[in-house]
Motif scaffolding. Structure first.
Motif, PDB file in Angstrom:
ATOM      1  N   SER A 120       0.836  -1.212   0.000  1.00 38.58           N
ATOM      2  CA  SER A 120       0.000   0.000   0.000  1.00 38.58           C
ATOM      3  C   SER A 120       0.864   1.253   0.000  1.00 38.58           C
ATOM      4  O   SER A 120       0.576   2.219  -0.719  1.00 38.58           O
ATOM      5  CB  SER A 120      -0.931   0.007   1.216  1.00 38.58           C
ATOM      6  OG  SER A 120      -1.793  -1.090   1.178  1.00 38.58           O
ATOM      7  N   LEU A 160       2.414   1.811  -3.445  1.00 37.43           N
ATOM      8  CA  LEU A 160       1.471   2.302  -4.449  1.00 37.43           C
ATOM      9  C   LEU A 160       0.964   3.706  -4.117  1.00 37.43           C
ATOM     10  O   LEU A 160       0.741   4.526  -5.008  1.00 37.43           O
ATOM     11  CB  LEU A 160       0.271   1.342  -4.551  1.00 37.43           C
ATOM     12  CG  LEU A 160       0.554  -0.046  -5.131  1.00 37.43           C
ATOM     13  CD1 LEU A 160      -0.691  -0.917  -5.066  1.00 37.43           C
ATOM     14  CD2 LEU A 160       1.032   0.061  -6.576  1.00 37.43           C
ATOM     15  N   ALA A 161       0.797   3.971  -2.832  1.00 36.85           N
ATOM     16  CA  ALA A 161       0.171   5.243  -2.437  1.00 36.85           C
ATOM     17  C   ALA A 161       1.128   6.424  -2.591  1.00 36.85           C
ATOM     18  O   ALA A 161       0.694   7.529  -2.943  1.00 36.85           O
ATOM     19  CB  ALA A 161      -0.333   5.145  -0.995  1.00 36.85           C
ATOM     20  N   TRP A 162       2.415   6.207  -2.322  1.00 37.63           N
ATOM     21  CA  TRP A 162       3.343   7.336  -2.356  1.00 37.63           C
ATOM     22  C   TRP A 162       3.418   7.987  -3.754  1.00 37.63           C
ATOM     23  O   TRP A 162       3.226   9.211  -3.869  1.00 37.63           O
ATOM     24  CB  TRP A 162       4.739   6.930  -1.863  1.00 37.63           C
ATOM     25  CG  TRP A 162       5.544   8.124  -1.447  1.00 37.63           C
ATOM     26  CD1 TRP A 162       5.664   8.617  -0.187  1.00 37.63           C
ATOM     27  CD2 TRP A 162       6.292   8.990  -2.302  1.00 37.63           C
ATOM     28  NE1 TRP A 162       6.434   9.744  -0.179  1.00 37.63           N
ATOM     29  CE2 TRP A 162       6.845  10.006  -1.466  1.00 37.63           C
ATOM     30  CE3 TRP A 162       6.564   9.038  -3.666  1.00 37.63           C
ATOM     31  CZ2 TRP A 162       7.649  11.029  -1.961  1.00 37.63           C
ATOM     32  CZ3 TRP A 162       7.355  10.066  -4.161  1.00 37.63           C
ATOM     33  CH2 TRP A 162       7.887  11.050  -3.309  1.00 37.63           C
ATOM     34  N   VAL A 218      -5.403  -3.932   0.023  1.00 46.38           N
ATOM     35  CA  VAL A 218      -4.566  -2.901  -0.611  1.00 46.38           C
ATOM     36  C   VAL A 218      -5.442  -1.850  -1.281  1.00 46.38           C
ATOM     37  O   VAL A 218      -5.188  -0.645  -1.167  1.00 46.38           O
ATOM     38  CB  VAL A 218      -3.587  -3.545  -1.626  1.00 46.38           C
ATOM     39  CG1 VAL A 218      -2.951  -2.481  -2.513  1.00 46.38           C
ATOM     40  CG2 VAL A 218      -2.501  -4.324  -0.887  1.00 46.38           C
ATOM     41  N   HIS A 219      -6.490  -2.293  -1.941  1.00 42.85           N
ATOM     42  CA  HIS A 219      -7.408  -1.350  -2.586  1.00 42.85           C
ATOM     43  C   HIS A 219      -7.931  -0.326  -1.582  1.00 42.85           C
ATOM     44  O   HIS A 219      -7.999   0.871  -1.860  1.00 42.85           O
ATOM     45  CB  HIS A 219      -8.573  -2.146  -3.190  1.00 42.85           C
ATOM     46  CG  HIS A 219      -9.656  -1.268  -3.756  1.00 42.85           C
ATOM     47  ND1 HIS A 219     -10.974  -1.444  -3.466  1.00 42.85           N
ATOM     48  CD2 HIS A 219      -9.602  -0.204  -4.581  1.00 42.85           C
ATOM     49  CE1 HIS A 219     -11.704  -0.536  -4.094  1.00 42.85           C
ATOM     50  NE2 HIS A 219     -10.898   0.227  -4.779  1.00 42.85           N
ATOM     51  N   VAL A 268      -4.665   1.833   0.145  1.00 45.52           N
ATOM     52  CA  VAL A 268      -3.977   2.791  -0.724  1.00 45.52           C
ATOM     53  C   VAL A 268      -4.681   4.150  -0.644  1.00 45.52           C
ATOM     54  O   VAL A 268      -4.042   5.202  -0.612  1.00 45.52           O
ATOM     55  CB  VAL A 268      -3.923   2.278  -2.182  1.00 45.52           C
ATOM     56  CG1 VAL A 268      -3.621   3.408  -3.151  1.00 45.52           C
ATOM     57  CG2 VAL A 268      -2.850   1.206  -2.314  1.00 45.52           C
ATOM     58  N   THR A 288      -2.800   7.386   0.657  1.00 47.07           N
ATOM     59  CA  THR A 288      -2.700   8.506  -0.279  1.00 47.07           C
ATOM     60  C   THR A 288      -3.084   9.808   0.420  1.00 47.07           C
ATOM     61  O   THR A 288      -2.423  10.842   0.243  1.00 47.07           O
ATOM     62  CB  THR A 288      -3.627   8.269  -1.498  1.00 47.07           C
ATOM     63  OG1 THR A 288      -3.241   7.053  -2.117  1.00 47.07           O
ATOM     64  CG2 THR A 288      -3.515   9.408  -2.504  1.00 47.07           C
ATOM     65  N   THR A 303      -2.856   1.721   8.717  1.00 44.29           N
ATOM     66  CA  THR A 303      -3.062   0.532   7.881  1.00 44.29           C
ATOM     67  C   THR A 303      -2.826  -0.738   8.685  1.00 44.29           C
ATOM     68  O   THR A 303      -3.621  -1.680   8.652  1.00 44.29           O
ATOM     69  CB  THR A 303      -2.108   0.561   6.662  1.00 44.29           C
ATOM     70  OG1 THR A 303      -2.383   1.734   5.911  1.00 44.29           O
ATOM     71  CG2 THR A 303      -2.276  -0.659   5.784  1.00 44.29           C
TER      72      THR A 303
END
Lengths: 352, 284
Positions: free
Chosen positions: B82, B85-87, B162-163, B166, B170, B218
């Motif tokens: 997560s 992907l989020a960064w 993760v969906h 993220v 974010t 998280t």
């Protein structure tokens, strides 16, 4: 050592999630399984008696007893309970005696009157209302029915990865016991242990271990082709969408579930509660309960057949019931030690 | 009474409601849970023995030990994936999207938050199934010849988590990034740092509070979640919350459920201490 009831401890989830006010005039509070929440079942009773039936769904007797433990005496008027657990509730002083002469048991399928469960020391505390089978459900287009004439067909290599297991240890350990030649009534902590390898190998061949909704979804979407533990209660509601879903009772037999309904001992509306029990076990009420939106199942009262359409009776396999009743056994009725052994085995199997 | 003393009493008065709230809804329930975890189930009765039997079982029974291991493995993977992907997503929104569109971009990024958590999990079950969009697309473009199992696996659980996370990460990273002065990057590049080194040595370290706050949230939410593994995991392995629910719903074993909950709480506490030095909520 001090025996604690610890009533204040378990979080009061049940009461917090109860959506309707208790103790209101003209109301009946019923602790039920999801099939009793169908408006088509409740509304005729509500209109006839000018009352509102407040329902609280639960799954598993332990959860139901926990809800009662966290409630005040008199909060609940009626309870639907697993037929094999009536004695447990009576031991806890939860159920009120029922007047036998006002119950419709004379027109019940004899095998599901279940006096050995519903009658304690000569007093009737509950009455069977619905029954069915935990057996094998499958997709006819993907599975050869001949393979499932014996339960051992589940272990065939060609079905590896295509099997779902219904996540309820009582009937499922009972089923594997039957496959190994052990009657459900003869299960002990020792012979339950002997089922370990058989269960582990089944788990290895299975795709998922799921409760009702996920099992239904998996079978309906083709994720699995066979549901071990499934039966009419699972396929009936899917019949319209997918007529290829079927179920069978293998030669070793299957486990028969039966749910009973009872009046709570502390109910302040005993008369109304009894009327509800009489309504649910009447032919009309039975037909509505049998085809409830949550899950279908055979009505205990044979006269319900007059109120069921032919296609509904076909889905329920009405005409095959004598044969099925002959070839099935009741759920295991474990004491605390056996229950623990079965649950430990089941948890170990899932964690494999 | 002196003015100073009056002020102290008044200040204390402001604290009392929060204090009472915490005592009533955290301290007392927690104490009851600790006491209950030292009891055990005898037959169907709860017997208070004040021993550590439940804790011994948790760390000696393979199925319970596996529950802890499975929970930790899933949580670590979800948290790391997560963050990874989020960064970039947060950075793109904060640095590449024009200011006037950033609000819309953030709203779109967190749009799935608006749907029910349970509905979202069931949606993933349909998407990841054999006949779902993912599998049919992979087969359609020739990457797969036949469906592979994703649904009812740990992978499905991780994808579902993760969906969700993220989106959360974010938000925390974005709010940290927009507070950074662009002068940091300019200064680094004036001093000869490449874009990669500017990112690695300046921007990312400065967003650590946002990363760690999101990662901690998280971790806490993931390790305590029951719904996603229950719906997407297919019951093929049990996480700690599933084991807790099993004790409550099936066994009526409140002492063991309490002990498992306390172990879960200890894990979260350890995670807090491990990340405490970076947790600066005022920066996110």
């Amino acid at each position: 050592m001090r025996n604690l009831t610890l009533k204040a401890v378990p979080v009061t989830v049940a009461l917090l999630t109860s959506t309707t006010a208790l103790y209101a005039e003209g109301e009946l509070n019923a602790l039920i399984w999801c099939d009793h929440a169908d408006a088509a079942l409740l509304e005729p009773f509500e209109q006839a008696h000018d009352v509102r039936v407040n329902v609280k769904e639960y799954e598993g007797t332990a959860a139901g007893l926990a809800i009662i433990d966290q409630s005040r005496p008199g909060d609940w008027d009626v309870m639907v309970i697993d037929g094999v657990d009536v004695g447990r509730a009576v031991d806890l002083g939860l159920l009120a005696p029922l007047p036998v002469d006002q119950l419709a048991t004379a027109s019940f399928f004899p095998e599901v009157v279940m006096a050995e469960n519903n009658v304690i020391n000569g007093v009737t505390y509950a009455v069977t209302e619905k029954f069915g089978y935990n057996t094998i459900a499958y997709d006819r287009t993907k599975v050869d029915p001949a393979d499932l004439e014996s339960m051992s067909g589940l272990w065939l290599e060609k079905y590896a990865g295509r099997i779902g297991i219904y996540d309820y240890y009582l009937p499922m350990v009972g089923m594997v016991g039957l496959e190994q030649g052990i009657n459900t009534a003869d299960l002990t902590p020792e012979n339950v242990e002997s089922l370990r390898d058989r269960l582990y190998s089944l788990k290895a061949a299975s795709r998922q271990v799921g409760e009702v909704v996920s099992s239904q979804t998996a079978l309906a979407t083709g994720e699995i082709d066979i549901l071990f533990g499934g039966g009419e209660w699972l396929t009936a509601v899917l019949a319209a969408e997918n007529p290829d879903l079927d179920w069978t009772i293998p030669s070793e037999g299957a486990v028969r579930w039966a749910q009973s309904i009872a009046v709570m001992a502390d109910s302040e509306r005993q008369d109304l509660a009894l009327e509800f029990v009489k309504y649910v076990t009447s032919p009309e009420g039975q037909a509505r309960l049998a085809t409830s939106s949550c899950y279908w199942g055979m009505p205990a009262n044979t006269e319900a057949g007059e109120f069921l359409a032919d296609d509904q009776k076909a889905i329920l396999r009405w005409d095959q019931q004598p044969e099925y009743l002959q070839n099935t056994q009741l759920y295991p009725t474990p004491d605390a030690e056996l229950d623990r052994a079965m649950q430990d085995l089941w948890t170990d199997m899932i964690q494999q | 009474m002196s003015i100073e003393k009056t002020e102290k009493i008044r200040a204390f008065g402001f604290v009392v409601p929060a204090l009472l709230w915490t005592v009533a809804f955290f301290v007392i329930p927690f104490a009851v849970m600790v006491v209950l975890s030292l009891a055990h189930l005898e037959g169907r009765d709860v017997v208070q023995t004040f021993d550590l039997g439940n804790y011994v079982r948790i760390f000696s029974e393979p199925s319970l030990v596996k529950g802890i291991v499975v929970s930790l493995e899933i949580t670590f993977v979800v948290t790391i994936v997560s963050v990874l992907l989020a960064w970039p997503l947060a950075w793109i929104i904060a640095m590449q999207v024009p200011k006037k569109w950033q609000r819309l971009a953030i709203m779109l990024a967190v749009l799935p938050f608006w749907t029910s958590y349970v509905v979202r999990s069931y949606s993933w079950a349909l998407v990841l199934g054999e006949n779902g969009v993912v599998m049919q697309t992979l087969i359609g473009i020739g990457i797969l010849d036949e469906p592979i199992q994703i649904m009812a696996t740990r992978t499905a659980t991780i994808i579902g988590f993760v969906h969700f996370f993220v989106m959360l990460l974010t938000l925390t990273i974005y709010s940290n990034l927009v507070q950074l002065s662009p002068n940091y990057a300019r200064a680094a590049q004036d001093l000869g740092a490449s874009i990669w080194n500017t990112m690695r040595l300046v921007i990312v370290p400065l967003t650590l509070p946002g990363i760690m706050t999101g990662a901690f949230l998280t971790f806490v939410l993931c390790i305590g979640d029951y719904i996603t593994p229950q719906i997407l995991g297919g019951g093929n392995e049990l996480t700690m919350p599933q084991l807790i629910m099993l004790q409550l719903g099936r066994r009526g074993d409140f002492p063991m459920a309490s002990a498992l909950s306390i172990v879960l709480m200890c894990i979260v506490t350890l995670a807090y201490f491990a990340s405490a030095r970076w947790l600066k909520m005022e920066r996110v």
